[in-house]
Design a protein around this motif. Structure first.
Motif, PDB file in Angstrom:
ATOM      1  N   ASP A 140      -2.093   5.379  -8.090  1.00  0.00           N
ATOM      2  CA  ASP A 140      -1.477   6.303  -7.337  1.00  0.00           C
ATOM      3  C   ASP A 140       0.080   6.648  -7.025  1.00  0.00           C
ATOM      4  O   ASP A 140       0.568   7.594  -6.514  1.00  0.00           O
ATOM      5  CB  ASP A 140      -2.069   6.325  -6.072  1.00  0.00           C
ATOM      6  CG  ASP A 140      -3.651   6.760  -5.925  1.00  0.00           C
ATOM      7  OD1 ASP A 140      -4.215   7.238  -6.875  1.00  0.00           O
ATOM      8  OD2 ASP A 140      -4.149   6.344  -4.657  1.00  0.00           O
ATOM      9  N   LYS A 167      -6.214   0.952  -7.878  1.00  0.00           N
ATOM     10  CA  LYS A 167      -5.815   2.371  -7.451  1.00  0.00           C
ATOM     11  C   LYS A 167      -4.635   2.552  -7.047  1.00  0.00           C
ATOM     12  O   LYS A 167      -3.903   3.482  -7.194  1.00  0.00           O
ATOM     13  CB  LYS A 167      -7.096   2.730  -6.526  1.00  0.00           C
ATOM     14  CG  LYS A 167      -7.022   4.241  -5.968  1.00  0.00           C
ATOM     15  CD  LYS A 167      -6.902   5.044  -7.027  1.00  0.00           C
ATOM     16  CE  LYS A 167      -7.486   6.485  -6.681  1.00  0.00           C
ATOM     17  NZ  LYS A 167      -6.947   7.081  -5.645  1.00  0.00           N
ATOM     18  N   ASN A 168      -4.210   1.527  -6.128  1.00  0.00           N
ATOM     19  CA  ASN A 168      -2.745   1.891  -5.538  1.00  0.00           C
ATOM     20  C   ASN A 168      -1.571   1.834  -6.345  1.00  0.00           C
ATOM     21  O   ASN A 168      -0.807   2.806  -6.557  1.00  0.00           O
ATOM     22  CB  ASN A 168      -2.447   0.621  -4.486  1.00  0.00           C
ATOM     23  CG  ASN A 168      -1.461   0.527  -3.639  1.00  0.00           C
ATOM     24  OD1 ASN A 168      -1.310   1.573  -2.831  1.00  0.00           O
ATOM     25  ND2 ASN A 168      -0.243  -0.471  -3.754  1.00  0.00           N
ATOM     26  N   PRO A 182       3.958  12.829  -2.520  1.00  0.00           N
ATOM     27  CA  PRO A 182       2.810  12.709  -3.546  1.00  0.00           C
ATOM     28  C   PRO A 182       3.458  12.799  -4.854  1.00  0.00           C
ATOM     29  O   PRO A 182       4.415  13.364  -5.286  1.00  0.00           O
ATOM     30  CB  PRO A 182       2.073  14.018  -3.310  1.00  0.00           C
ATOM     31  CG  PRO A 182       1.959  14.468  -2.038  1.00  0.00           C
ATOM     32  CD  PRO A 182       3.567  14.193  -1.558  1.00  0.00           C
ATOM     33  N   LEU A 222       0.780  -1.114   0.050  1.00  0.00           N
ATOM     34  CA  LEU A 222       0.054   0.271   0.007  1.00  0.00           C
ATOM     35  C   LEU A 222       1.034   1.125   0.079  1.00  0.00           C
ATOM     36  O   LEU A 222       1.921   1.299   0.664  1.00  0.00           O
ATOM     37  CB  LEU A 222      -0.808  -0.047   1.361  1.00  0.00           C
ATOM     38  CG  LEU A 222      -2.198  -0.916   1.085  1.00  0.00           C
ATOM     39  CD1 LEU A 222      -2.755  -1.171   2.453  1.00  0.00           C
ATOM     40  CD2 LEU A 222      -3.057  -0.464  -0.001  1.00  0.00           C
ATOM     41  N   LEU A 223       0.469   2.446  -0.810  1.00  0.00           N
ATOM     42  CA  LEU A 223       1.315   3.479  -1.057  1.00  0.00           C
ATOM     43  C   LEU A 223       1.939   3.874   0.248  1.00  0.00           C
ATOM     44  O   LEU A 223       1.823   4.287   1.397  1.00  0.00           O
ATOM     45  CB  LEU A 223       0.228   4.591  -1.423  1.00  0.00           C
ATOM     46  CG  LEU A 223       1.172   5.960  -1.785  1.00  0.00           C
ATOM     47  CD1 LEU A 223       1.973   5.577  -3.064  1.00  0.00           C
ATOM     48  CD2 LEU A 223       0.003   7.026  -2.110  1.00  0.00           C
ATOM     49  N   ASP A 224       3.467   3.846  -0.051  1.00  0.00           N
ATOM     50  CA  ASP A 224       4.367   4.128   1.105  1.00  0.00           C
ATOM     51  C   ASP A 224       5.402   5.273   0.719  1.00  0.00           C
ATOM     52  O   ASP A 224       6.570   5.346   1.470  1.00  0.00           O
ATOM     53  CB  ASP A 224       5.032   2.798   1.840  1.00  0.00           C
ATOM     54  CG  ASP A 224       5.744   2.186   0.542  1.00  0.00           C
ATOM     55  OD1 ASP A 224       5.851   2.651  -0.460  1.00  0.00           O
ATOM     56  OD2 ASP A 224       6.518   1.041   0.939  1.00  0.00           O
ATOM     57  N   GLU A 225       5.239   5.964  -0.308  1.00  0.00           N
ATOM     58  CA  GLU A 225       6.026   7.055  -0.767  1.00  0.00           C
ATOM     59  C   GLU A 225       5.678   8.225   0.313  1.00  0.00           C
ATOM     60  O   GLU A 225       4.484   8.645   0.381  1.00  0.00           O
ATOM     61  CB  GLU A 225       5.562   7.402  -2.123  1.00  0.00           C
ATOM     62  CG  GLU A 225       6.290   6.411  -2.998  1.00  0.00           C
ATOM     63  CD  GLU A 225       7.891   6.650  -3.079  1.00  0.00           C
ATOM     64  OE1 GLU A 225       8.471   7.542  -2.877  1.00  0.00           O
ATOM     65  OE2 GLU A 225       8.590   5.718  -3.329  1.00  0.00           O
ATOM     66  N   PRO A 226       6.595   9.000   0.937  1.00  0.00           N
ATOM     67  CA  PRO A 226       6.338  10.174   1.497  1.00  0.00           C
ATOM     68  C   PRO A 226       5.899  11.381   0.999  1.00  0.00           C
ATOM     69  O   PRO A 226       5.237  12.459   1.455  1.00  0.00           O
ATOM     70  CB  PRO A 226       7.638  10.349   2.103  1.00  0.00           C
ATOM     71  CG  PRO A 226       8.623   9.872   1.711  1.00  0.00           C
ATOM     72  CD  PRO A 226       8.037   8.557   0.746  1.00  0.00           C
TER      73      PRO A 226
END
Lengths: 199, 199
Positions: A103, A99-100, A59, A53-57
């Motif tokens: 994104d 979606k993940n 955007p 699941l999106l784990d980039e700090p």
């Protein structure tokens, strides 16, 4: 320019066990490989990417990717001119896994042409509707032609226990679905531009 | 029956690093704890649950949960009468982490009343719109009142570098947002039924 060969990715949007996405994607890829405009057609299965699941700090719009899995995914998306997104409907919308994956990136989607193949009790139409707004936000262009496979009409459950929800059945699209898929691929071919032209 | 005390969960929908969800949820929970109808108010942060992308082999509607994380999540949701879902907007829709958490369950959402607090450049409204169809599919009832926090109007960035997208700022809602939150909580209190009445 519009005669240039195109690279196409068929994206398996669900990563759920017992999903039907891979067999739908194989059907799409077979048809795409017969299409004269696509020089390369690959199936990309999100389950193989194992994106968390999106784990980039930061955007994605800022393009400041930090994690190796993000950089790999960016490189993959960047190598295709167009996508056919294969999506089930989960609770009247798209699956979280799809979606993940969207994104995680931004610039890599810009200028990409996207077509949708939905499947579900009612053809995955609600998932497609929500995805159109999502892909517009990352500046991808979605073609209006779409394929909506209906589970009770386009899947053969003869060799499965009908009451077993984990039995995916065998894809057996009605003739009009093959026509719809050909129309979708034609539309993708008409609207897609090679990355060199948009990037 | 409608005078019975209610249990309320405030759900942090994003698990992204540098998210603003926890500070928004804290603001919601503070107001809810002042409300006479809610006997118990808890903040549930999806980041703490560490749910993987949906890995159940059987669709949730069949209620045949196999994984320990699913059973724990089911027990958690089952223990609340109502939810306030705190959601950012990611690419004109909800974050994958939130949809993933919804898709894991079905019966546990039935009869639950849900209110939305969105945040984003335009108040998270598109995320809320998509979530209404999702929660309807799991037979939850969503109240029409909603709170839409706008980043440039309801967050104070004074002590942060404005150009740094990882700086969450400090929540400073305009007075009308507090009114909107109180109206949302009133609506949740009016429509929610104790689990014993619907389950």
């Amino acid at each position: 320019m519009t005669n240039d060969a195109l690279t196409l990715a068929v994206l398996v949007g669900s990563t759920r066990p017992a999903r039907r996405g891979p067999m739908v994607a194989a059907w799409v890829a077979d048809a795409a490989r017969r299409h004269p405009r696509f020089a390369q057609v690959d199936v990309i299965d999100l389950a193989d990417l194992r994106l968390p699941l999106l784990d980039e700090p930061v955007p994605a719009v800022f393009g400041d990717y930090r994690n190796p899995h993000t950089l790999r995914w960016a490189e993959t998306v960047r190598s295709y001119d167009a996508f056919v997104v294969v999506t089930p409907v989960h609770n009247a919308s798209y699956p979280a896994s799809l979606k993940n994956a969207v994104d995680y990136l931004y610039a890599e989607w810009n200028g990409v042409v996207v077509g949708f193949v939905g499947y579900g009790a009612h053809g995955g139409t609600r998932a497609i509707d929500h995805l159109r707004t999502v892909f517009a936000e990352v500046k991808a262009v979605t073609v209006p032609q779409e394929v909506s496979l209906e589970l009770l009409a386009d899947v053969d459950f003869n060799d499965a226990e009908p009451a077993d929800p984990t039995a995916p059945g065998r894809l057996a699209p009605r003739p009009q679905q093959q026509d719809a898929l050909d129309a979708l691929l034609d539309a993708v071919a008409v609207w897609a531009r090679p990355r060199a032209a948009v990037g």
